[in-house]
Structure formats: structure tokens, C-alpha cells
Design an enzyme around this catalytic site. Structure first.
Site, short mmCIF file in Angstrom:
data_model
loop_
_atom_site.label_atom_id
_atom_site.label_comp_id
_atom_site.label_asym_id
_atom_site.label_seq_id
_atom_site.Cartn_x
_atom_site.Cartn_y
_atom_site.Cartn_z
N TYR A 1 36.05 36.83 -23.03
CA TYR A 1 36.69 37.68 -24.02
C TYR A 1 37.34 38.90 -23.34
O TYR A 1 38.49 39.23 -23.61
CB TYR A 1 35.66 38.14 -25.05
N SER B 1 40.91 45.86 -26.39
CA SER B 1 39.51 46.22 -26.61
C SER B 1 39.03 47.07 -25.45
O SER B 1 39.58 46.99 -24.34
CB SER B 1 38.65 44.96 -26.72
#
Length: 245
Positions: free
Chosen positions: A143, A130
Site C-alpha cells: 500500500y 497518504s
């Protein structure tokens, strides 16, 4: 016929990948936790999809699953999730640990287990990281930490596999409108809709097409890392706290 193992095919990017690779003549082995969705996708795609209900948090199940795999040409490590974007001091620990088990431990466990298979075929591994791996944001430390691991794991594993012919790529998307954000917000569809409103985010199909492109490049060419954002997304400025006088 080439075979791809794609994790997390029950929604979002993984589901879009399964459809696209099958449409291109691949056989897909697809994993997920939700058996009803796996069954529905298998009914749609027919014999071109072999579904397996596997939880990425269960190491023994992953290793047993990998041991029974036929020869594969591609591993797409897509399965993963994010907890709510709460500051760590306000966040519950159990969901964070579950995220780490899925995004990091499960990914490493499965990848290690299938490496002999992929080395034998001079295959490819595409890992879903990501932009959060590179650009921090408030409430995203857990995350982002898992996705930074995925990025660095991918790059480091390239060194381990040098000379084997196995290709490795870290795909690092920004805003992609999928069920992912609904899950992250505890099932709140309205919160997800508000987050993406007016942004023209990327779609699961956009990322699936990118993954398919990487997977079908000539075998002598490796894309190390690929970062994608919608045009309307960019980088935030530095956050500065100014306490009241």
C-alpha cells in the site's frame, strides 16, 4: 459553473467531496464501482451529480469514459483501496496486484486521458496519497508503495505541465475513519473500531474540506503536497528485533 471529476464517490472521502463541492455550486461527475450507491447519491444530490459506474482496473473503460467527458476544471483522484496489512511473505498476490491496478495504473490511465481537457481549462489535479508514502510500517509495503508512487507522480507531473497553468497537489492524510479500514480488514467492523478507538481520527469531511480549500485557491498558487494527521497520531520509533539468546 465549474465541474469536478471525482473518483470513488460511493464512500468515505470521495462521497464527502461530492457533497461539499455540490453544496458550493459545482457540478460533480462522480465515479464508482457500486451502482446502487451511485444511484443513491445521485438521488440525493440531483442534477448537480452525474454518476458513472467505472472500475479503475479497466483501462479501456477508463479511456472511453474520459473521451466522453465535458470540459472539467478539477480532477480528484480519490478512488483506491488497501489490502490487509500482512507482511509480503504472508500476503496473497492477487489482491496486491488489484490494489496496484487501482491505485497506480488506473490513476495514471485516467489522468493521462483527461489532461488535454484540463490543460484547455487550466484546471487542477488533486491526488490522494497518504502519510504511508513517507513513513513505513510493518505490513504496509504494498500500500505504501502505491501511495509513494502517487506522491512522486504528482510532483513529477508538475514538471511535465509547467507552463500550462494546471495545478497539481498531493494530499497525504494519516488516520481517517472511513469505510476504507473496514474494507482493508475484510469487512470486519469491529477490527476497524478497535483500530480507531480513543484516537479522535480525522473524518472524511475533514479531508474533503482540505481538498475543497486547495481547489478554490487563486489560480497562481500551487500547493505541492499537504500532509495531515490527527493530533493524537505521530511517528513510531524504529523497530528493533532482538532474537532470544
Amino acid at each position: 459553473m465549474k465541474t469536478a471529476l471525482i473518483t470513488g464517490v460511493t464512500a468515505g472521502i470521495g462521497e464527502a467531496c461530492a457533497r461539499l463541492f455540490v453544496a458550493d455550486g459545482w457540478h460533480v461527475i462522480g465515479t464508482g464501482r457500486r451502482e446502487d450507491r451511485l444511484d443513491a447519491l445521485a438521488a440525493e444530490l440531483g442534477r448537480a451529480l452525474t454518476p458513472h459506474a467505472v472500475d479503475m482496473r479497466h483501462r479501456a473503460a477508463l479511456e472511453a469514459f474520459a473521451a466522453g467527458l465535458p470540459p472539467i476544471d478539477l480532477l480528484v483522484n480519490n478512488a483506491g483501496y488497501a489490502t490487509k496489512a500482512d507482511p509480503l511473505q504472508d500476503a496473497e498476490l492477487d489482491p496486491i496486484l488489484g490494489m496496484i491496478e487501482t491505485n497506480v495504473i488506473g490513476l495514471v490511465t485516467l489522468t493521462r486521458a483527461v489532461l488535454p481537457n484540463l490543460i484547455g481549462r487550466k484546471g487542477a489535479i488533486i491526488n490522494l496519497s497518504s502519510v504511508a508514502a513517507t513513513y513505513p510500517y510493518r505490513g504496509g509495503c504494498n500500500y505504501a508503495g502505491t501511495k509513494a508512487f502517487v506522491r512522486q507522480f504528482t510532483l513529477g507531473l508538475r514538471g511535465d505541465l509547467q507552463g500550462t497553468g494546471v495545478r497539481l497537489t498531493s494530499i497525504e492524510p494519516g488516520m481517517v475513519e472511513t469505510e476504507f479500514t473496514v474494507v482493508r480488514n475484510g469487512g470486519d467492523q469491529a477490527a476497524s473500531d478497535a483500530f480507531y478507538a480513543g484516537t479522535e481520527p480525522m473524518t472524511a469531511e475533514d479531508i474533503a474540506r482540505t481538498i475543497h480549500w486547495v481547489a478554490t485557491l487563486p489560480p497562481h498558487l500551487n500547493i505541492n503536497a499537504l500532509e495531515l494527521m490527527p493530533v493524537n497520531q505521530s511517528w513510531a520509533g524504529f523497530a528493533v528485533h532482538r532474537p532470544e539468546a
